[in-house]
Design a protein around this motif. Sequence first.
Motif, PDB file in Angstrom:
ATOM      1  N   GLU A   1       0.668  -1.434   0.064  1.00  0.00           N
ATOM      2  CA  GLU A   1      -0.068   0.091  -0.238  1.00  0.00           C
ATOM      3  C   GLU A   1       0.871   1.289   0.095  1.00  0.00           C
ATOM      4  O   GLU A   1       0.387   2.232  -0.540  1.00  0.00           O
ATOM      5  CB  GLU A   1      -0.972   0.074   1.058  1.00  0.00           C
ATOM      6  CG  GLU A   1      -1.787  -1.077   1.196  1.00  0.00           C
ATOM      7  CD  GLU A   1      -2.837  -0.952   2.367  1.00  0.00           C
ATOM      8  OE1 GLU A   1      -2.522  -0.352   3.102  1.00  0.00           O
ATOM      9  OE2 GLU A   1      -3.726  -2.023   2.624  1.00  0.00           O
ATOM     10  N   ASN A   2       2.185   1.280   0.634  1.00  0.00           N
ATOM     11  CA  ASN A   2       2.848   2.273   0.753  1.00  0.00           C
ATOM     12  C   ASN A   2       3.829   2.597  -0.470  1.00  0.00           C
ATOM     13  O   ASN A   2       4.777   3.436  -0.310  1.00  0.00           O
ATOM     14  CB  ASN A   2       3.482   2.449   2.182  1.00  0.00           C
ATOM     15  CG  ASN A   2       2.597   2.321   3.397  1.00  0.00           C
ATOM     16  OD1 ASN A   2       1.524   2.829   3.196  1.00  0.00           O
ATOM     17  ND2 ASN A   2       2.827   1.513   4.207  1.00  0.00           N
TER      18      ASN A   2
ATOM     19  N   SER B   1      -2.929   0.028  -5.667  1.00  0.00           N
ATOM     20  CA  SER B   1      -3.099  -0.171  -4.305  1.00  0.00           C
ATOM     21  C   SER B   1      -4.454  -0.880  -3.864  1.00  0.00           C
ATOM     22  O   SER B   1      -4.442  -1.506  -2.813  1.00  0.00           O
ATOM     23  CB  SER B   1      -2.858   1.143  -3.344  1.00  0.00           C
ATOM     24  OG  SER B   1      -3.767   1.912  -3.506  1.00  0.00           O
ATOM     25  N   GLU B   2      -5.511  -0.355  -4.633  1.00  0.00           N
ATOM     26  CA  GLU B   2      -6.669  -0.954  -3.905  1.00  0.00           C
ATOM     27  C   GLU B   2      -7.311  -2.100  -5.032  1.00  0.00           C
ATOM     28  O   GLU B   2      -8.481  -2.427  -4.832  1.00  0.00           O
ATOM     29  CB  GLU B   2      -7.874   0.290  -4.317  1.00  0.00           C
ATOM     30  CG  GLU B   2      -7.789   1.335  -3.493  1.00  0.00           C
ATOM     31  CD  GLU B   2      -8.590   2.522  -3.684  1.00  0.00           C
ATOM     32  OE1 GLU B   2      -9.634   2.312  -4.701  1.00  0.00           O
ATOM     33  OE2 GLU B   2      -8.532   3.578  -3.191  1.00  0.00           O
ATOM     34  N   MET B   3      -6.263  -2.711  -5.715  1.00  0.00           N
ATOM     35  CA  MET B   3      -6.537  -3.828  -6.591  1.00  0.00           C
ATOM     36  C   MET B   3      -6.579  -5.291  -5.663  1.00  0.00           C
ATOM     37  O   MET B   3      -5.354  -5.265  -5.218  1.00  0.00           O
ATOM     38  CB  MET B   3      -5.735  -3.944  -7.771  1.00  0.00           C
ATOM     39  CG  MET B   3      -5.806  -4.991  -8.797  1.00  0.00           C
ATOM     40  SD  MET B   3      -4.717  -5.095 -10.092  1.00  0.00           S
ATOM     41  CE  MET B   3      -5.123  -3.504 -10.800  1.00  0.00           C
TER      42      MET B   3
END
Length: 471
Positions: free
Chosen positions: A140-141, A149-151
Amino acid sequence: MKKPKLLRKSEKDVFAQTRNRLTLFYSTILTLFLAAFVALALFVFYIVVTNDQDQTLRILSDREVNMAERALDGSGGAWREQERRALTGNQVFYYITDVNGELIINNDDHEELRELYLDVIDGWLTDNIEVKRVEIGIPENDPFLEDFSEMDLEVMVLARPVIHNGERIAMMYMAIDNTFYSSMIKWVVLIFVSIALVFAVVGVALSRWMSKRALEPAKEAYNLQKEFVSNASHELRTPLSVILSAVEALGMEVDKSNPFKEKMLGTLKHEVKRMSGLITELLALARSDSEQAATQLKKERFDIRPAAEQMIESFSEYVSQKEICLKLVAPEQLEVAGDRDKLIQLMYILTDNAIKYTPAGGRVEIALEQHNNKKQCEFVLSVSDSGIGISPEDQKRIFDRFFRADKMRSRKEGGYGLGLSIAKSITTAHNGEITVESNTGEGSVFRARIPYLAEASKTMHPSGKALNQIL
């Protein structure tokens, strides 16, 4: 006296336990059938989807490995340069590595995710075709992977060797996106489980209705039998009283010089008394079975100590003959609330039962206690003995009607197996409970707990002294 709210309970149905068992049985059968159906349906769906994805991956790999093998230089086994081809359908990556794991050919849908893809195939060597599912976690970072990141990415990866002249010269890895199918499987499972839960609730309700319908004939027959016992017991009391009076009158006029007639009249008088006792107990049980039994209780406040002392006196001759020590442990004054006659009858039943099953030289102790708190009081009647005791198996049925743990001793003592049933019905009618603690050969302790509101009772005598009366 109005029944206290804290103690107010619905009348216990004699068929409640059987109905609950039938409901549990029917519900279990329906739930197992439903669970088996849902599990089978989900399994078939999962196998179909998985096999379809697996078959698609294998077909793509067959085409690609043929193309890779044709790209080899026949003389040196070197790779020719291949045109970069677009990935087909939901293909995620297509990699070929040499025997040392070095990447020779690479093609992927997102170059930014290549390192994550390569981590999946790192060190994966096989001589056959292998397929596995892998969920790729995207950091995420990481700023370079911000767009991903949202996949949620789940891939189905196939690994197979590239063979040239009978030797493995490379490894081919191919992956297709399985996220949609994985999500679909989760939703299908959720929907099926939700539907199964709804049907399970409906099944429980249906099972309860079915158990109620199934018990209707038995319930009707039981009510008819109960009515018959009540009517028969009531009708038999009068003729038995007449017979007993006639026998006693004949006994007064019998010729004392004729021992045979005297013996016959004595036997007849004894059997009539026994029959009268049985009729009285049957009538008491029939009345306790009545739906109005709890409401017919005469609730009053009274001092139970004098009644206990009178009971001790009434048993004095009997315990003297059996050489039994009968002891009363109770406060000087103990006011309780309940049906006076019923509670006294409860004391008589438990005491008589203890004396019957205690051998000569034994002891029987009656203890009366009162437990108080702000809202509720509890009258505790305990009757302990040093008798023959009750086995754990018999303790489960000791309060059943006509059950006698020691049948030979019960017949000798004149018992019918109804006393403890009546004691339980009296306790239940007062919203209380009765229990037994016993070991074979070590005696028994019967304990009845009768609750009532604190306002219905005065506290114990100020002296708080517990007086003992011993016979």
